[in-house]
Design an enzyme around this catalytic site. Structure first.
Site, PDB file in Angstrom:
ATOM      1  N   CYS A  79      41.483  33.719  43.862  1.00 31.11           N
ATOM      2  CA  CYS A  79      40.324  33.418  43.083  1.00 31.11           C
ATOM      3  C   CYS A  79      40.552  33.351  41.589  1.00 31.11           C
ATOM      4  O   CYS A  79      39.820  32.746  41.072  1.00 31.11           O
ATOM      5  CB  CYS A  79      39.064  34.208  43.437  1.00 31.11           C
ATOM      6  N   HIS A  87      33.272  33.295  38.620  1.00 32.33           N
ATOM      7  CA  HIS A  87      33.954  33.021  39.981  1.00 32.33           C
ATOM      8  C   HIS A  87      32.763  33.056  40.888  1.00 32.33           C
ATOM      9  O   HIS A  87      32.138  34.163  40.685  1.00 32.33           O
ATOM     10  CB  HIS A  87      34.909  34.076  40.440  1.00 32.33           C
ATOM     11  N   ASN A  94      32.101  30.270  48.322  1.00 31.96           N
ATOM     12  CA  ASN A  94      33.497  30.874  47.607  1.00 31.96           C
ATOM     13  C   ASN A  94      34.493  29.656  47.711  1.00 31.96           C
ATOM     14  O   ASN A  94      34.960  29.760  48.915  1.00 31.96           O
ATOM     15  CB  ASN A  94      33.721  32.270  47.884  1.00 31.96           C
TER      16      ASN A  94
END
Length: 322
Positions: free
Chosen positions: A113, A249, A279
């Site tokens: 990520c 993020h 996500n």
């Protein structure tokens, strides 16, 4: 002084959009449960003919168009992904070929990520060193390929997509102070068991599936993200009061809220797209950035902080005068 200036952004999403109601038909969950704990309402899932490379290519084309840059002008491609099309070669080379770029430096970065922040730092360093003039930095994922669709704790959290930026070398005086001002990156491999994939070429010979201990990840994320954002602002000679936008993020709405509170930033300064994209790992920051640029929130001259944390753990933040 040469700075790396963001001159264009782009993004791409798979055609199929999956709602929480549809997820509830697949696993034991509900729209209320997902929204309350994550803020997620939708995610996009790639079809068999959509891959990390095809999504990355579409995002790159959009960024090039926004920058007014021809693909043949690009001399560097850095692509962040945890879900490459192949073990090798690098997915960046597939994007290069798809864009009909005859020759350029092209490689992948793997930091899950946080991958896009790592890729930004790598590209920025290579540009400032004088070796490259125009770069594509891409975050792209087909995370749905590594999800356990029977594990409701993880499969509801992730989606697929890609985001890209064009970075150009410009003299800071001529650019009006625009460009990447400071980036800080970290990693701590002691926390591998909290967020990982249970497979790999040299261990199981399989792709594996995502495994996560959500409560522990949440706790680390809030502390680490607030700390690294503070570090990057200090390095840029700025404070939280100077920030126009935070592009984080997009892991969990509660993490975003808690991080903003820890830094004393108002929620309205935080770009949030987790509700519609879920996500998307390395793609989430550039996806959110492109969304806020195209809807007119982020404009040239503003101070923007990009931040992310992912498996490893890896985490980082970058301060940009957009």
């Amino acid at each position: 002084m040469i700075r790396s200036v963001i001159t264009g952004t782009g993004s791409a999403l798979p055609a199929r959009r999956v709602s929480n109601a549809e997820m509830a038909e697949m696993v034991d969950t509900s729209d209320e449960w997902i929204v309350e704990r994550t803020g997620i309402r939708f995610r996009h899932i790639a079809s068999p003919d959509e891959t990390t490379a095809t999504l990355a290519t579409d995002a790159a084309k959009a960024a090039l168009a926004a920058a007014g840059v021809h693909a043949q002008e690009i001399d560097l491609i850095v692509l962040a992904t945890a879900t490459p099309d192949q073990t090798f070669p690098a997915t960046a080379t597939k994007v290069q070929a798809a864009l009909a770029i005859d020759d350029c430096t092209a490689f992948d970065v793997a930091a899950v990520c946080s991958g896009f922040l790592y890729a930004v730092q790598v590209a920025d360093s290579m540009i400032r060193a004088g070796g490259h003039a125009k770069a594509l930095v891409i975050g792209a994922e087909t995370f749905s390929r590594i999800l356990d669709w029977e594990d409701r704790a993880t499969c509801v959290l992730f989606g697929d997509g890609a985001g890209a930026i064009v970075l150009e070398a410009q003299d800071s005086a001529e650019a009006g102070g625009r460009g990447i001002l400071a980036t800080r990156l970290h990693a701590d491999g002691r926390h591998n068991e909290l967020l990982y994939v249970d497979g790999g070429p040299s261990t199981t010979g399989t792709v594996g599936k995502v495994r996560m201990k959500g409560r522990e990840v949440f706790r680390h994320a809030v502390v680490n993200l607030a700390t690294v954002m503070g570090e990057s602002l200090v390095a840029a000679g700025l404070s939280a009061d100077d920030v126009d936008w935070v592009v984080p993020h997009q892991a969990n709405a509660r993490i975003l809220d808690a991080t903003a509170r820890k830094l004393g930033l108002p929620a309205e300064k935080v770009v949030m797209t987790v509700d519609r994209h879920a996500n998307t790992s390395a793609a989430s920051v550039p996806l959110a950035l492109d969304t806020a640029v195209r809807d007119g929130r982020i404009v040239p001259g503003q101070i923007v902080v990009l931040e992310a944390m992912g498996g490893g753990f890896t985490w980082g933040a970058s301060v940009v005068r957009f």
